[in-house]
Design a protein around this motif. Structure first.
Motif, PDB file in Angstrom:
ATOM      1  N   ALA A 107      43.280  44.718  39.722  1.00 25.58           N
ATOM      2  CA  ALA A 107      42.603  46.073  38.898  1.00 25.58           C
ATOM      3  C   ALA A 107      41.932  46.471  38.873  1.00 25.58           C
ATOM      4  O   ALA A 107      40.686  47.930  38.822  1.00 25.58           O
ATOM      5  CB  ALA A 107      44.036  45.868  38.462  1.00 25.58           C
ATOM      6  N   ILE A 108      40.836  45.743  38.214  1.00 30.99           N
ATOM      7  CA  ILE A 108      39.581  46.001  37.339  1.00 30.99           C
ATOM      8  C   ILE A 108      38.166  46.374  38.962  1.00 30.99           C
ATOM      9  O   ILE A 108      37.714  47.102  38.401  1.00 30.99           O
ATOM     10  CB  ILE A 108      38.928  44.746  37.044  1.00 30.99           C
ATOM     11  N   PHE A 109      38.962  45.368  40.708  1.00 35.11           N
ATOM     12  CA  PHE A 109      38.203  46.402  40.767  1.00 35.11           C
ATOM     13  C   PHE A 109      38.608  47.315  41.298  1.00 35.11           C
ATOM     14  O   PHE A 109      37.487  48.330  41.816  1.00 35.11           O
ATOM     15  CB  PHE A 109      38.368  45.208  41.990  1.00 35.11           C
ATOM     16  N   ARG A 110      39.738  47.494  41.219  1.00 34.82           N
ATOM     17  CA  ARG A 110      40.260  48.902  42.176  1.00 34.82           C
ATOM     18  C   ARG A 110      40.638  50.214  40.690  1.00 34.82           C
ATOM     19  O   ARG A 110      41.852  50.739  41.391  1.00 34.82           O
ATOM     20  CB  ARG A 110      41.423  48.702  43.084  1.00 34.82           C
ATOM     21  N   ARG A 111      40.121  49.943  39.665  1.00 34.90           N
ATOM     22  CA  ARG A 111      40.626  51.096  38.804  1.00 34.90           C
ATOM     23  C   ARG A 111      39.639  51.924  39.000  1.00 34.90           C
ATOM     24  O   ARG A 111      40.960  53.224  38.551  1.00 34.90           O
ATOM     25  CB  ARG A 111      39.548  50.950  36.959  1.00 34.90           C
ATOM     26  N   ALA A 112      39.185  52.894  39.355  1.00 34.56           N
ATOM     27  CA  ALA A 112      39.216  54.105  40.038  1.00 34.56           C
ATOM     28  C   ALA A 112      40.038  54.667  40.697  1.00 34.56           C
ATOM     29  O   ALA A 112      40.517  56.094  41.020  1.00 34.56           O
ATOM     30  CB  ALA A 112      37.570  54.917  40.861  1.00 34.56           C
TER      31      ALA A 112
ATOM     32  N   LEU B  61      46.071  48.138  33.695  1.00 32.19           N
ATOM     33  CA  LEU B  61      45.412  47.675  32.440  1.00 32.19           C
ATOM     34  C   LEU B  61      44.184  48.246  32.199  1.00 32.19           C
ATOM     35  O   LEU B  61      43.532  48.820  31.740  1.00 32.19           O
ATOM     36  CB  LEU B  61      45.760  46.721  31.794  1.00 32.19           C
ATOM     37  N   PRO B  62      43.372  47.997  33.119  1.00 34.81           N
ATOM     38  CA  PRO B  62      41.719  48.048  32.850  1.00 34.81           C
ATOM     39  C   PRO B  62      41.551  49.717  32.910  1.00 34.81           C
ATOM     40  O   PRO B  62      40.347  50.197  32.662  1.00 34.81           O
ATOM     41  CB  PRO B  62      41.609  47.858  34.261  1.00 34.81           C
ATOM     42  N   VAL B  63      42.767  50.875  33.784  1.00 33.43           N
ATOM     43  CA  VAL B  63      42.493  52.368  33.347  1.00 33.43           C
ATOM     44  C   VAL B  63      42.842  52.937  31.670  1.00 33.43           C
ATOM     45  O   VAL B  63      42.157  53.528  30.981  1.00 33.43           O
ATOM     46  CB  VAL B  63      42.876  53.045  34.195  1.00 33.43           C
ATOM     47  N   THR B  64      43.797  52.044  30.699  1.00 28.98           N
ATOM     48  CA  THR B  64      44.708  52.214  29.823  1.00 28.98           C
ATOM     49  C   THR B  64      43.828  51.930  28.515  1.00 28.98           C
ATOM     50  O   THR B  64      43.737  52.214  27.784  1.00 28.98           O
ATOM     51  CB  THR B  64      46.194  52.309  30.499  1.00 28.98           C
ATOM     52  N   HIS B  65      43.204  50.694  28.706  1.00 32.15           N
ATOM     53  CA  HIS B  65      42.825  49.428  27.858  1.00 32.15           C
ATOM     54  C   HIS B  65      41.616  49.424  27.819  1.00 32.15           C
ATOM     55  O   HIS B  65      40.533  48.245  26.745  1.00 32.15           O
ATOM     56  CB  HIS B  65      43.419  48.334  27.130  1.00 32.15           C
ATOM     57  N   GLY B  66      40.591  49.608  29.144  1.00 31.60           N
ATOM     58  CA  GLY B  66      39.345  48.719  29.447  1.00 31.60           C
ATOM     59  C   GLY B  66      39.178  47.969  30.256  1.00 31.60           C
ATOM     60  O   GLY B  66      39.966  47.052  29.776  1.00 31.60           O
TER      61      GLY B  66
ATOM     62  N   PRO C   1      28.517  38.692  38.037  1.00 31.76           N
ATOM     63  CA  PRO C   1      27.061  38.999  38.010  1.00 31.76           C
ATOM     64  C   PRO C   1      27.035  39.857  38.539  1.00 31.76           C
ATOM     65  O   PRO C   1      25.792  40.784  39.266  1.00 31.76           O
ATOM     66  CB  PRO C   1      26.885  37.648  39.360  1.00 31.76           C
ATOM     67  N   ASP C   2      28.645  40.621  39.316  1.00 27.66           N
ATOM     68  CA  ASP C   2      28.260  41.730  40.192  1.00 27.66           C
ATOM     69  C   ASP C   2      29.742  41.924  39.696  1.00 27.66           C
ATOM     70  O   ASP C   2      30.771  41.758  39.488  1.00 27.66           O
ATOM     71  CB  ASP C   2      27.740  41.445  41.797  1.00 27.66           C
ATOM     72  N   GLU C   3      29.998  43.589  40.204  1.00 24.26           N
ATOM     73  CA  GLU C   3      31.274  44.015  40.664  1.00 24.26           C
ATOM     74  C   GLU C   3      32.135  44.179  41.455  1.00 24.26           C
ATOM     75  O   GLU C   3      32.953  43.497  40.858  1.00 24.26           O
ATOM     76  CB  GLU C   3      30.796  45.780  41.274  1.00 24.26           C
ATOM     77  N   PHE C   4      31.035  43.097  42.194  1.00 30.34           N
ATOM     78  CA  PHE C   4      32.761  42.351  43.201  1.00 30.34           C
ATOM     79  C   PHE C   4      32.852  41.018  42.868  1.00 30.34           C
ATOM     80  O   PHE C   4      34.072  40.501  43.822  1.00 30.34           O
ATOM     81  CB  PHE C   4      32.130  42.028  44.823  1.00 30.34           C
ATOM     82  N   PHE C   5      32.799  41.089  41.680  1.00 34.62           N
ATOM     83  CA  PHE C   5      33.441  39.555  41.310  1.00 34.62           C
ATOM     84  C   PHE C   5      34.847  39.034  41.139  1.00 34.62           C
ATOM     85  O   PHE C   5      35.403  38.157  41.041  1.00 34.62           O
ATOM     86  CB  PHE C   5      32.348  38.663  40.131  1.00 34.62           C
ATOM     87  N   ALA C   6      35.433  40.699  40.136  1.00 34.08           N
ATOM     88  CA  ALA C   6      36.144  40.132  40.482  1.00 34.08           C
ATOM     89  C   ALA C   6      37.470  40.207  41.316  1.00 34.08           C
ATOM     90  O   ALA C   6      38.670  39.264  41.235  1.00 34.08           O
ATOM     91  CB  ALA C   6      37.280  41.525  39.272  1.00 34.08           C
ATOM     92  N   MET C   7      36.814  40.566  42.669  1.00 32.96           N
ATOM     93  CA  MET C   7      37.819  40.311  44.359  1.00 32.96           C
ATOM     94  C   MET C   7      37.533  38.398  44.143  1.00 32.96           C
ATOM     95  O   MET C   7      38.520  38.536  45.102  1.00 32.96           O
ATOM     96  CB  MET C   7      37.080  41.324  45.385  1.00 32.96           C
ATOM     97  N   ARG C   8      36.126  37.771  43.605  1.00 40.56           N
ATOM     98  CA  ARG C   8      36.366  36.631  44.338  1.00 40.56           C
ATOM     99  C   ARG C   8      37.169  35.754  42.930  1.00 40.56           C
ATOM    100  O   ARG C   8      38.017  35.490  43.402  1.00 40.56           O
ATOM    101  CB  ARG C   8      34.937  36.323  43.820  1.00 40.56           C
ATOM    102  N   VAL C   9      37.553  36.269  42.063  1.00 42.36           N
ATOM    103  CA  VAL C   9      38.317  35.944  41.213  1.00 42.36           C
ATOM    104  C   VAL C   9      40.368  36.347  41.606  1.00 42.36           C
ATOM    105  O   VAL C   9      41.566  35.680  41.731  1.00 42.36           O
ATOM    106  CB  VAL C   9      38.439  36.481  40.121  1.00 42.36           C
ATOM    107  N   PHE C  10      40.455  37.604  42.501  1.00 44.13           N
ATOM    108  CA  PHE C  10      41.592  38.117  43.013  1.00 44.13           C
ATOM    109  C   PHE C  10      41.839  36.595  44.232  1.00 44.13           C
ATOM    110  O   PHE C  10      42.752  36.139  43.942  1.00 44.13           O
ATOM    111  CB  PHE C  10      41.542  39.169  43.521  1.00 44.13           C
ATOM    112  N   ASN C  11      40.939  36.736  44.902  1.00 37.63           N
ATOM    113  CA  ASN C  11      40.560  35.831  46.322  1.00 37.63           C
ATOM    114  C   ASN C  11      41.325  34.862  45.812  1.00 37.63           C
ATOM    115  O   ASN C  11      42.102  33.515  46.501  1.00 37.63           O
ATOM    116  CB  ASN C  11      39.570  35.945  47.066  1.00 37.63           C
ATOM    117  N   TYR C  12      40.128  33.925  44.852  1.00 39.00           N
ATOM    118  CA  TYR C  12      40.666  32.574  44.719  1.00 39.00           C
ATOM    119  C   TYR C  12      42.200  32.351  43.906  1.00 39.00           C
ATOM    120  O   TYR C  12      42.655  31.511  43.842  1.00 39.00           O
ATOM    121  CB  TYR C  12      40.040  32.176  43.022  1.00 39.00           C
ATOM    122  N   SER C  13      42.628  33.363  43.100  1.00 36.77           N
ATOM    123  CA  SER C  13      44.617  33.501  42.471  1.00 36.77           C
ATOM    124  C   SER C  13      44.973  32.778  43.509  1.00 36.77           C
ATOM    125  O   SER C  13      45.842  32.301  43.583  1.00 36.77           O
ATOM    126  CB  SER C  13      44.703  34.563  41.982  1.00 36.77           C
TER     127      SER C  13
END
Length: 302
Positions: A183-188, A198-203, A257-269
Motif C-alpha cells: 500500500a505504501i508503494f501503491r498509495r497514489a 493506511l498510507p493514504v489516511t495516516h501518511g 534507500p529508495d521508493e521501491f524498497f517497500a516492494m522489496r519488503v512486500f516481496n520478502y513477506s
C-alpha cells in the motif's frame, strides 16, 4: 492478446490462491502424527482452492470500478472489458457451488462451514465493505485470509484444534505488514480510487511504524508453536532467522534507500510466509526422528 481461458484463470488470482492452498496443506499435515489420509487431503485442497478462486473472482466483480483507476489492476479482465460482469458472476457462483458441494459431500461439514465463512468474509465483508470503510480494513478483514491452515486441519480431523488457531494467528498478524508495504508503494493508486488505505489516511511515516510494530508482534507469534510444544528446535531456528530478516526489512523501511524498497519488503513477506510454513512442515516430520535418535545411539553404544 490473452485468450478467454487465460482471462478466466486470472480472475482466480492463482499466485495468491497457491499460497492459500499451501498453508492449508501444511495445516493438514500438522493435524496428525503421520501422513494424513489421502481422500480428505485431495478433496479438501480442491474445495479450498475452488472457494478461494471464487472469492477472488467476486473481488474482481466488486472492485471493477476502482480497478480501472489503479495502475496495478488496470489490466484485469473486467477493467479492460474482456469479460462482462455477468460472466464473472456466473463463474464465481459455479466455483463457489462446486467448492461447497465437494467439502460437504467428500470432506466434512465443519470444513465446508469454515470455508464458506472465509469466502464471505473476504469477498463480501472485506471487499464490499471494510476496504472502503476504514484504514484498518486489512487488519479486521485479515481473519478471513488467515483461515486456510484451520481449514486444512479441520478437513483431516473434523475439529478446530487450538494449534490450528495458532497457525491462523500467525497469518493474521503477518497480513498487515505484508499488505501495508504494498500500500505504501501503491498509495497514489489508492488515493485516486478513494480507498482509505493506511498510507493514504495516516501518511507513509505512520504506516512504516505500524509495519515495524506488527513485525515485532509477528516474530513473537511465530514463537508460539515452539512454546506450546507443537514444533521443535528446527522450526524455532527457522522462525528466528526468517523473523530477524523481516524485522531488519521493517526497520530499514523507516528510512528506505529508495521508493521501491517497500516492494522489496512486500516481496520478502511472501517468501517469508512460504518458508515459515515449510519449516513447520519439515519440523513436523523431523520430530519423531529427532526424538528417537538419542535412543538409537544409546542402543548402538550398549
Amino acid at each position: 492478446m490473452p485468450s478467454i481461458a487465460h482471462e478466466y484463470w486470472s480472475l482466480t488470482k492463482p499466485r495468491v490462491v497457491a499460497l492459500i492452498v499451501f498453508t492449508a496443506l501444511v495445516g493438514m499435515f500438522l493435524a496428525v502424527p503421520g501422513l494424513p489420509p489421502l481422500r480428505p487431503v485431495l478433496f479438501g485442497l480442491l474445495g479450498v482452492w475452488l472457494a478461494a478462486a471464487s472469492a477472488a473472482a467476486i473481488n474482481h466483480l466488486i472492485d471493477q470500478r476502482i480497478d480501472k483507476l489503479m495502475t496495478r489492476t488496470a489490466h484485469r479482465p473486467l477493467a479492460t472489458g474482456t469479460l462482462k460482469p455477468m460472466q464473472v458472476l456466473v463463474f464465481a457462483v459455479l466455483l463457489g457451488t462446486a467448492a461447497m458441494a465437494i467439502l460437504i459431500l467428500l470432506v466434512n461439514p465443519l470444513t465446508a462451514g469454515l470455508t464458506f465463512a472465509s469466502l464471505i468474509g473476504y469477498a463480501v465483508v472485506y471487499t464490499g465493505y471494510l476496504k472502503r470503510a476504514t484504514p484498518q480494513n486489512i487488519v479486521i478483514g485479515g481473519i478471513a485470509g488467515a483461515a486456510p491452515p484451520a481449514l486444512g486441519w479441520a478437513a483431516i480431523t473434523g475439529t478446530l484444534d487450538p494449534h490450528a488457531l495458532l497457525l491462523v494467528l500467525i497469518i493474521f498478524v503477518w497480513t498487515p505488514p505484508h499488505f501495508w508495504a504494498l500500500a505504501i508503494f501503491r498509495r497514489a493508486d489508492y488515493a485516486r480510487a478513494l480507498i482509505p488505505m493506511l498510507p493514504v489516511t495516516h501518511g507513509v511515516t505512520y504506516t512504516r511504524w505500524q509495519i515495524l510494530f506488527y513485525t515485532v508482534l509477528l516474530l513473537l507469534a511465530t514463537l508460539l508453536p515452539w512454546v506450546t510444544g507443537m514444533s521443535g528446535v528446527f522450526y524455532l531456528g527457522g522462525a528466528l532467522v526468517l523473523g530477524g530478516m523481516f524485522l531488519w526489512y521493517a526497520w530499514r523501511l523507516l528510512d528506505p534507500p529508495d521508493e521501491f524498497f517497500a516492494m522489496r519488503v512486500f516481496n520478502y513477506s511472501v517468501v517469508y510466509l512460504m518458508a515459515l510454513f515449510a519449516f513447520l512442515l519439515v519440523d513436523h516430520w523431523l520430530q519423531p526422528w529427532l526424538a528417537s535418535a538419542p535412543l538409537l545411539e544409546f542402543r548402538q553404544i550398549g
